[in-house]
Design a protein around this motif. Structure first.
Motif, PDB file in Angstrom:
ATOM      1  N   MET A  85     -47.362  12.200  27.981  1.00  0.00           N
ATOM      2  CA  MET A  85     -48.458  12.909  27.315  1.00  0.00           C
ATOM      3  C   MET A  85     -49.642  13.020  28.270  1.00  0.00           C
ATOM      4  O   MET A  85     -50.015  12.044  28.929  1.00  0.00           O
ATOM      5  N   ARG A  86     -50.238  14.203  28.317  1.00  0.00           N
ATOM      6  CA  ARG A  86     -51.358  14.441  29.224  1.00  0.00           C
ATOM      7  C   ARG A  86     -52.457  15.233  28.517  1.00  0.00           C
ATOM      8  O   ARG A  86     -52.179  16.177  27.759  1.00  0.00           O
ATOM      9  N   GLU A  87     -53.678  14.864  28.788  1.00  0.00           N
ATOM     10  CA  GLU A  87     -54.845  15.652  28.388  1.00  0.00           C
ATOM     11  C   GLU A  87     -55.804  15.673  29.566  1.00  0.00           C
ATOM     12  O   GLU A  87     -56.106  14.626  30.156  1.00  0.00           O
ATOM     13  N   THR A  88     -56.230  16.860  29.907  1.00  0.00           N
ATOM     14  CA  THR A  88     -57.103  17.043  31.066  1.00  0.00           C
ATOM     15  C   THR A  88     -58.461  17.539  30.601  1.00  0.00           C
ATOM     16  O   THR A  88     -58.554  18.456  29.785  1.00  0.00           O
ATOM     17  N   PHE A  89     -59.498  16.930  31.130  1.00  0.00           N
ATOM     18  CA  PHE A  89     -60.870  17.339  30.859  1.00  0.00           C
ATOM     19  C   PHE A  89     -61.465  17.894  32.148  1.00  0.00           C
ATOM     20  O   PHE A  89     -61.408  17.252  33.199  1.00  0.00           O
ATOM     21  N   ALA A  90     -62.000  19.096  32.047  1.00  0.00           N
ATOM     22  CA  ALA A  90     -62.589  19.751  33.218  1.00  0.00           C
ATOM     23  C   ALA A  90     -63.956  20.293  32.846  1.00  0.00           C
ATOM     24  O   ALA A  90     -64.218  20.635  31.688  1.00  0.00           O
ATOM     25  N   ASN A 102     -52.708   5.864  26.857  1.00  0.00           N
ATOM     26  CA  ASN A 102     -52.902   4.774  27.815  1.00  0.00           C
ATOM     27  C   ASN A 102     -54.280   4.910  28.442  1.00  0.00           C
ATOM     28  O   ASN A 102     -54.502   5.782  29.290  1.00  0.00           O
ATOM     29  N   ALA A 103     -55.218   4.062  28.051  1.00  0.00           N
ATOM     30  CA  ALA A 103     -56.587   4.150  28.549  1.00  0.00           C
ATOM     31  C   ALA A 103     -56.689   3.852  30.036  1.00  0.00           C
ATOM     32  O   ALA A 103     -57.688   4.213  30.679  1.00  0.00           O
ATOM     33  N   ASP A 104     -55.657   3.198  30.604  1.00  0.00           N
ATOM     34  CA  ASP A 104     -55.694   2.863  32.028  1.00  0.00           C
ATOM     35  C   ASP A 104     -55.111   3.969  32.903  1.00  0.00           C
ATOM     36  O   ASP A 104     -55.076   3.837  34.127  1.00  0.00           O
ATOM     37  N   PHE A 105     -54.664   5.063  32.272  1.00  0.00           N
ATOM     38  CA  PHE A 105     -54.131   6.175  33.049  1.00  0.00           C
ATOM     39  C   PHE A 105     -55.174   7.284  33.104  1.00  0.00           C
ATOM     40  O   PHE A 105     -55.424   7.984  32.121  1.00  0.00           O
ATOM     41  N   PHE A 106     -55.805   7.424  34.243  1.00  0.00           N
ATOM     42  CA  PHE A 106     -56.698   8.555  34.490  1.00  0.00           C
ATOM     43  C   PHE A 106     -56.810   8.763  35.987  1.00  0.00           C
ATOM     44  O   PHE A 106     -56.691   7.811  36.779  1.00  0.00           O
ATOM     45  N   VAL A 107     -57.030  10.022  36.389  1.00  0.00           N
ATOM     46  CA  VAL A 107     -57.134  10.351  37.793  1.00  0.00           C
ATOM     47  C   VAL A 107     -57.941  11.637  37.928  1.00  0.00           C
ATOM     48  O   VAL A 107     -57.886  12.506  37.057  1.00  0.00           O
ATOM     49  N   THR A 108     -58.686  11.758  39.004  1.00  0.00           N
ATOM     50  CA  THR A 108     -59.518  12.943  39.249  1.00  0.00           C
ATOM     51  C   THR A 108     -58.924  13.730  40.423  1.00  0.00           C
ATOM     52  O   THR A 108     -59.204  13.426  41.579  1.00  0.00           O
ATOM     53  N   PRO A 109     -58.096  14.732  40.143  1.00  0.00           N
ATOM     54  CA  PRO A 109     -57.467  15.489  41.246  1.00  0.00           C
ATOM     55  C   PRO A 109     -58.439  16.382  42.004  1.00  0.00           C
ATOM     56  O   PRO A 109     -58.149  16.777  43.138  1.00  0.00           O
ATOM     57  N   PHE A 110     -59.591  16.735  41.395  1.00  0.00           N
ATOM     58  CA  PHE A 110     -60.627  17.533  42.067  1.00  0.00           C
ATOM     59  C   PHE A 110     -61.965  16.863  41.756  1.00  0.00           C
ATOM     60  O   PHE A 110     -62.684  17.253  40.843  1.00  0.00           O
ATOM     61  N   GLY A 134     -66.470  14.504  46.077  1.00  0.00           N
ATOM     62  CA  GLY A 134     -66.589  13.058  45.970  1.00  0.00           C
ATOM     63  C   GLY A 134     -65.262  12.377  46.273  1.00  0.00           C
ATOM     64  O   GLY A 134     -64.299  12.999  46.739  1.00  0.00           O
ATOM     65  N   THR A 135     -65.190  11.090  46.002  1.00  0.00           N
ATOM     66  CA  THR A 135     -63.968  10.322  46.210  1.00  0.00           C
ATOM     67  C   THR A 135     -63.183  10.249  44.904  1.00  0.00           C
ATOM     68  O   THR A 135     -63.761  10.185  43.819  1.00  0.00           O
ATOM     69  N   PRO A 136     -61.866  10.282  44.979  1.00  0.00           N
ATOM     70  CA  PRO A 136     -61.053  10.253  43.757  1.00  0.00           C
ATOM     71  C   PRO A 136     -61.244   8.948  42.980  1.00  0.00           C
ATOM     72  O   PRO A 136     -61.478   7.880  43.557  1.00  0.00           O
ATOM     73  N   ARG A 137     -61.097   9.059  41.662  1.00  0.00           N
ATOM     74  CA  ARG A 137     -61.136   7.904  40.764  1.00  0.00           C
ATOM     75  C   ARG A 137     -59.779   7.792  40.087  1.00  0.00           C
ATOM     76  O   ARG A 137     -59.263   8.775  39.552  1.00  0.00           O
ATOM     77  N   LEU A 138     -59.216   6.574  40.077  1.00  0.00           N
ATOM     78  CA  LEU A 138     -57.891   6.348  39.519  1.00  0.00           C
ATOM     79  C   LEU A 138     -57.916   5.142  38.593  1.00  0.00           C
ATOM     80  O   LEU A 138     -58.584   4.130  38.878  1.00  0.00           O
ATOM     81  N   GLY A 139     -57.188   5.240  37.482  1.00  0.00           N
ATOM     82  CA  GLY A 139     -57.054   4.123  36.570  1.00  0.00           C
ATOM     83  C   GLY A 139     -56.023   3.114  37.060  1.00  0.00           C
ATOM     84  O   GLY A 139     -55.223   3.387  37.959  1.00  0.00           O
ATOM     85  N   ALA A 140     -56.004   1.943  36.393  1.00  0.00           N
ATOM     86  CA  ALA A 140     -55.122   0.858  36.819  1.00  0.00           C
ATOM     87  C   ALA A 140     -53.649   1.204  36.644  1.00  0.00           C
ATOM     88  O   ALA A 140     -52.775   0.613  37.298  1.00  0.00           O
TER      89      ALA A 140
END
Length: 700
Positions: free
Chosen positions: A304-309, A349-357, A394-400
């Motif tokens: 499952m994926r949800e993207t916020f832009a 999963n609150a620990d799954f997040f990543v900023t691809p841009f 900026g620098t990417p942000r990634l969840g655990a």
């Protein structure tokens, strides 16, 4: 192709005696084509282009209207996500504006291209330049498109006057409705208008069945104000809000959940001596969410994926013009600052997040000069533009919950030099030579440029975000992308008599450093032996593409033409043919429109008219192997529509699209990514089936 064209011509020949029109279209600006939605011409009769006064309401997307012009086509990525393709170029390569204001998408897959913000009930007309856009419209490689909204003018006296322009549209093929318009009060010194539009549609019906998860929702509201401070000075303010709801995008891995946007602009127009001055400041903010489960079968929790832009654009400009040597001289300076940010999450999963841009910032400062007027026996447009570009991220942000592979790729971007700057130079020369009262020769030479966007430059994580390409491949960007530079040459003529018109154009464009996806790891194709390929394989594609600079060439021919058959009967046509090729390797460019021919027969009385139209589309077998593009067979569609001027203030239009319910798949329609759509994943999305539409417009 030949069979398709002859089949369409034969179909029209059987019915052409039933419909026609009284006279050839009124001439308009030589460099601009105009489509009006209401049928009321906003331009003077001494200009020179084709007026399409019966714009069929066959889609909620305004980009479909532009596709009725020579050289143009619709890139259909969803009910409200269409892009204008012009002579093979689309996306940011076409300069699209809203009431003259540049607008930047909020999402990395271009789910909200600029015409997403131009709902039909609020739209007065579309203006499309013939060939490269003038330099005052900013950098781009191709045509300029301007969506002109309905506005109320000033009254003649000081007594307040109430006016309104309202439109209602219904379509059966997706059970959609659209209602809206503008209304307000005005005097000779002030005007105040409010605008509103609400739209909704259900799933699209096709000859293959109903496409599940393809509905749309969009609401727009705002206001405008203008005041004449003096006889030569006017101050204007416009504010709009748009709220988009669940809208299907089957060519993408996700659908729109919401698209909330605000835009505002202040303007000051005044005169100083012989100069007319214009100052504008604009702001736009887009907040966007998309997911893969609201309109589709729910995937496994891990998928499952949800993207916020989000994006924010701040722009300022100053323009000046004056009469010079029998023509008009224009000078200008403009600045735009754009910020983008995107975060991909898993709602389970609150620990799954990543900023691809991550926190991408794009800036541009431009200056231009242009002159338009007569020179000896010629009509000349000459323009020059210089832009200074800058970009950073900026620098990417990634969840655990993110594994080691993405972390390695994120670290590589964090340690790289992400800042970039460059200067581009654009020039355009247009020349027209009237040979007689009916014949004008014309030509153009252009150098136009475009820099890479957030996805093309700063994409570090191999995902299917591709700036709207919708080919199913995963992509990463390149920090060292060079600007695209197109050198274009075109020639044609305008022949207009009281009984006929013909406007053909032949063109070629060489694009140096064209930005195209190429194999990210060309040394060992098909072998997953790098961290990038391993991460991409986890995302469903072991052969990722990287946006890189290549060389390309586009060439073709387009024309519009018409013939008055009798006092009441007329035939019109539009022909488009374009080829896009790579110059560095033996391959074709991706998603190029096939050859098309649109023919219509119209019958017109004083207060009503009716048309029968056939659209013939050739097979497209010139496809891109690097984009895994599929061949598309040709097809022929038959449409019918008409218009009735009920009174001076009320008009009614209606029609039937795809009259014979012909099954077809548009080459520019994209590949299905929705497992619940009703057609297999990976197949092209089918086109709309037979459906009735109706539009009612009232003005008072």
């Amino acid at each position: 192709m030949t069979k398709i064209l002859f089949a369409g011509v034969s179909t029209l020949a059987l019915t052409s005696a039933a419909f026609a029109n009284e006279a050839a279209p009124a001439p308009q600006s030589r460099w601009v084509d105009v489509i009006t939605v209401t049928g009321q011409s906003p331009v003077s009769p001494d200009q020179d282009s084709v007026l399409i006064d019966l714009a069929p309401a066959t889609a909620p997307d305004a980009a479909g209207l532009a596709a009725r012009l020579p050289g143009a086509a619709l890139v259909d990525n969803g009910a409200l996500s269409g892009q204008v393709q012009y002579r093979g170029l689309y996306g940011a390569r076409v300069a699209v504006r809203l009431d003259g204001q540049a607008f930047h998408s909020g999402g990395p897959n271009l789910m909200d291209p600029p015409l997403h913000y131009a709902p039909a009930p609020l739209l007065d007309r579309l203006e499309v330049t013939r060939g490269p856009s003038p330099v005052r419209q900013g950098p781009s490689l191709s045509a300029g498109v301007n969506a002109v909204f309905k506005h109320l003018g000033y009254a003649q006296g000081e007594t307040p006057e109430l006016h309104a322009d309202l439109t209602a549209i219904v379509r059966s093929v997706d059970e959609s409705t659209a209602v809206g318009g503008v209304a307000g009060l005005s005097t000779a010194r002030q005007r105040f208008e409010v605008l509103a539009s609400t739209e909704s549609g259900e799933d699209l019906d096709t000859p293959y069945g109903t496409l599940n998860g393809t509905g749309h929702e969009r609401d727009v509201y705002g206001f405008g104000y203008g005041v004449r401070l003096t006889e030569t000075t006017e101050l204007t303010a416009d504010v709009r809000w748009q709220e988009g709801g669940n809208t299907g995008n089957p060519p993408f891995p996700m659908d729109i959940r919401f698209m909330d946007t605000s835009s505002s602009r202040l303007g000051l127009n005044t005169e100083l001596g012989e100069w007319s001055l214009s100052f504008k400041a604009g702001h736009a903010r887009v907040d966007h969410a998309m997911n893969n489960y609201d309109l589709r079968p729910s995937p496994a929790p891990m998928q499952m994926r949800e993207t916020f832009a989000s994006s924010e654009t701040v722009s300022v400009s100053a323009d000046a013009e004056r009469a010079l040597q029998g023509g008009v001289l224009r000078l200008g300076i403009d600045r735009a600052d754009i910020r983008h940010d995107t975060t991909v999450t898993n709602p389970m999963n609150a620990d799954f997040f990543v900023t691809p841009f991550p926190d991408v910032e794009l800036g541009r400062t431009g200056v231009y000069a242009e002159w338009d007027g007569p020179f000896s026996a010629y009509e000349v447009y000459a323009g020059l533009r210089v832009d200074a570009h800058d970009a950073d991220a900026g620098t990417p942000r990634l969840g655990a919950a993110l594994p080691a592979g993405p972390r390695m790729l994120a670290m590589a971007l964090a340690n790289a030099d992400r800042s970039w700057d460059d200067v581009t130079v654009d020039g355009l020369l247009r020349i027209a030579r009237p040979m007689s009262e009916t014949l004008t020769l014309r030509g153009a030479l252009a150098r136009k440029s475009r820099v890479g966007g957030q996805v093309e430059r700063y994409g570090w994580l191999p995902i299917t975000a591709s700036g709207g390409l919708a080919d199913g491949n995963t992509y990463v960007g390149s920090l060292d992308l060079k600007p695209e530079v197109a050198t274009s040459l075109e020639a044609g003529f305008d022949l207009e008599t009281p009984r006929a018109y013909l406007r053909p154009t032949a063109y070629v464009s060489w694009v140096e450093d064209y930005i195209q996806g190429v194999p990210a790891e060309p040394n060992t194709p098909g072998v997953v032996d790098t961290p990038l390929e391993m991460v991409s394989a986890m995302n469903g594609d072991p052969t990722p593409l990287r946006f890189s600079n290549v060389d390309a060439r586009l060439y073709g021919f387009d024309a519009d033409f018409g013939l008055v058959l009798t006092e009441r009967w007329r035939m019109d046509g539009v022909l488009t043919y374009v080829r896009g090729e790579r110059d560095d390797v033996n391959d074709d460019l991706y998603r190029i429109t096939p050859a098309t021919l649109r023919l219509s027969a119209t019958y017109e009385q004083a207060r009503w008219s009716a048309s029968l139209e056939t659209l013939m589309v050739a097979e497209q077998d010139k496809v891109s192997s690097e984009n895994s593009e599929q061949v598309t067979p040709g097809h022929v569609l038959l449409n019918a529509y008409g218009r009735w001027e009920v009174s001076e203030r009320v008009s009614l239009s209606a029609g039937i699209e795809n009259l014979l319910d012909q099954p077809y798949r548009d080459h520019l329609g994209g590949y299905n990514r929705n497992a619940g759509l009703g057609v297999p994943v990976g197949e092209r999305v089918p086109g709309a089936g037979a459906g009735v539409w109706m539009r009612l417009n009232t003005r008072f």
